[in-house]
Design an enzyme around this catalytic site. Structure first.
Site, short mmCIF file in Angstrom:
data_model
loop_
_atom_site.label_atom_id
_atom_site.label_comp_id
_atom_site.label_asym_id
_atom_site.label_seq_id
_atom_site.Cartn_x
_atom_site.Cartn_y
_atom_site.Cartn_z
CG ASN A 179 -9.48 -1.56 1.42
OD1 ASN A 179 -9.11 -2.70 1.66
ND2 ASN A 179 -9.30 -0.56 2.29
CD GLU A 180 -10.09 -2.12 6.06
OE1 GLU A 180 -10.12 -0.97 6.57
OE2 GLU A 180 -9.31 -3.00 6.44
CD GLU B 38 -2.91 1.06 2.39
OE1 GLU B 38 -3.80 1.93 2.47
OE2 GLU B 38 -2.83 0.09 3.18
CE1 TYR C 134 -3.36 -5.90 9.16
CE2 TYR C 134 -5.65 -5.19 9.02
CZ TYR C 134 -4.38 -5.29 8.47
OH TYR C 134 -4.14 -4.78 7.22
CD GLU D 230 -6.10 -4.49 4.42
OE1 GLU D 230 -5.97 -4.14 5.63
OE2 GLU D 230 -6.53 -3.75 3.53
CD GLN E 197 0.50 -2.30 3.82
OE1 GLN E 197 1.30 -1.66 3.15
NE2 GLN E 197 -0.64 -1.74 4.20
#
Length: 515
Positions: free
Chosen positions: A195-196, A48, A264, A319, A368
């Site tokens: 995204n999201e 990103e 996460y 992610e 990432q």
């Protein structure tokens, strides 16, 4: 044909002296023809426009003294080719829904600047754009995964991007691509539609986003390339099962190639903990959050099965990884963190979960790739190091496109302050050459675990081993000591009458190969 078996045992090692568990974990391999193939794209990565991932990470510019090819660091390219990364997601993340791709093409000196509103408020010059990214993916041998702008973009803008990258005939966008120096299209297969969307992508409801997805997807087509494009919906935030339910119910399967999930490993979002200065309490609760991935994948898959029993729609965990407080003295918006043996354990356990759910999970992207969150590569000006997570990804690459071999075993427990976690996770596969690979993770921070595997029917006798270990769970590779955690020869196993007996120490990374 020679049979080869590699046992990848990714295990935890702690500063405290470990002691052997009295119980032995008996692991049984099931060789079944009905098992799915582990899609290589599970081993994908994420880049990103965030902190020093792109600028100062991948991209240093073609005038830099750091060895590069068209501005992209040669050492990073070499390291990622060694990993055999199958795909790379770009340009975000939250950044994707503020990114307008036409600002990143044409002569660099004529490109407009952009303020990165999500990550540090920095000004970027758009010197790294579509051509730079897609050409880099060609060098890496990785499929590009482009995240389209739904939050602040238009249907036409995203449809134009597909035409620009994929259409070989005459059209406004293909003519523009050729004008900018690229005659043949890149044939980009994977496309994220936002995204999201539940958060930084527009704070949409699931119902509203489902409608937006259908609209954008309608105008994205690729008639030229075999198989067309894979359109991927912005999926749920961790355990938001309603999001998955609404999208699967509202979007026809023929419009939906994949559905995302983001999760996460975080102790507490208000106090995420330090990346290197942590106690066993911090380790245990990070792993508790990481191992929740099993529950998330299982429950999201069950919802998807209701509407897609043929499993045509892929679950894409685009992610995942650990999220700590940033390293002291660094920009809080850059999300730069170190990477210890804790992260190696986390990566191994998570990849085992994905492997075991290969019937539904067909892509994942570690967050990432460089200098951000659970990175596999860190840079400091001209210096570059790889992390313990890099070593795990490199060892696990043997599972890519191999046939899953289901395992059965009863895990011992890792106990801390009255709470428990499974101490052992595992996955196994058989590749096209007949090689069998088994990966194990010992999550226990203090105790050895004994593993017994019946190998009589595998036709293998002679074993060699490699181990990655360190004195403390908190150890990491630094720029001053880049080889603190490196592989070494391992001999802590015996083959007794067709049974492989292994005593595995707390948190070490072990590879056994049998021929």
């Amino acid at each position: 044909m020679k049979k080869t078996i590699q046992l990848l045992l990714v295990l935890a090692f702690c500063s405290q002296t470990g002691f052997a568990q009295k119980e032995t974990t008996i692991l049984t391999i099931k060789n079944t023809a009905e098992a799915p193939t582990i899609n290589k794209n599970i081993y994908g990565h994420f880049a990103e426009h965030l902190g020093r991932c792109i600028y100062g990470g991948f991209f240093v510019g073609d005038t830099s003294k750091i060895p590069n090819t068209k501005g992209v660091r040669n050492d990073i390219i070499a390291a990622l080719k060694e990993l055999q990364i199958p795909n790379l997601r770009w340009p975000g993340g939250c950044f994707a829904d503020t990114y307008h791709w036409k600002d990143g093409i044409g002569l660099q000196q004529e490109r407009p600047t952009i303020v990165n509103k999500w990550w540090g408020g920095t000004t970027e010059d758009n010197s790294f754009g579509t051509h730079d990214f897609l050409n880099m993916c060609e060098v890496l041998g990785a499929e590009p995964y482009l995240s389209g702008n739904v939050g602040s973009g238009t249907v036409q803008e995203l449809a134009d991007w597909v035409q620009y990258t994929n259409f070989s005939g005459k059209s406004p966008m293909s003519d523009l691509r050729k004008k900018n120096g690229r005659t043949e299209p890149w044939k980009v297969k994977f496309w994220g539609i936002g995204n999201e969307a539940w958060g930084c992508g527009g704070n949409m409801t699931a119902e509203y986003y489902a409608g937006e997805y259908r609209k954008f997807a309608t105008f994205m087509s690729d008639w030229e390339n075999t198989g067309g494009i894979t359109r991927i919906a912005s999926g749920s935030n961790s355990e938001d099962y309603n999001w998955t339910e609404v999208l699967m119910k509202s979007i026809p399967n023929n419009m939906l190639g994949g559905l995302g999930v983001h999760h996460y490993a975080v102790i507490d979002w208000s106090k995420k903990g330090d990346g290197t200065d942590f106690s066993e309490d911090g380790y245990f609760h990070t792993m508790k959050s990481a191992l929740k991935m099993e529950e998330l994948v299982t429950k999201h898959a069950a919802i998807m099965d209701k509407y897609d029993p043929a499993k045509k729609v892929a679950m894409i965990v685009d992610e995942w990884g650990a999220w700590y407080e940033v390293e002291k003295g660094t920009n809080p918006g850059f999300l730069y963190q170190q990477n210890t043996m804790r992260d190696a354990v986390l990566a191994g356990a998570t990849l085992n979960i994905f492997n075991n759910h290969a019937d539904r999970v067909r892509m994942a992207n570690l967050a990432q790739c460089v200098n951000v969150l659970q990175a596999v590569i860190l840079t400091d000006k001209a210096k570059m190091i790889t992390t313990p997570t890099y070593s795990v990804m490199k060892m696990y690459r043997v599972h890519q496109d191999a046939k899953l071999l289901p395992l059965s075993f009863q895990s011992p427990l890792y106990t801390f302050n009255g709470e428990t976690l499974p101490a052992i996770s595992a996955s196994a596969s058989k590749d096209k050459n007949g090689a069998v690979h088994i990966s194990l993770v010992n999550v226990d921070a203090k105790n050895n675990n004994k593993i017994e595997i019946d190998i009589k029917d595998l036709g293998v006798k002679n074993f060699t081993g490699t181990i990655i270990t360190s004195a403390k769970l908190q150890d990491y590779n630094s720029f001053e000591n880049p080889n603190k955690i490196v592989p070494a020869v391992f001999k802590g196993f015996e083959n007794k009458k067709g049974k492989l007996e292994i005593t595995v120490p707390p948190f070490s990374v072990l590879v056994l190969e049998g021929k």
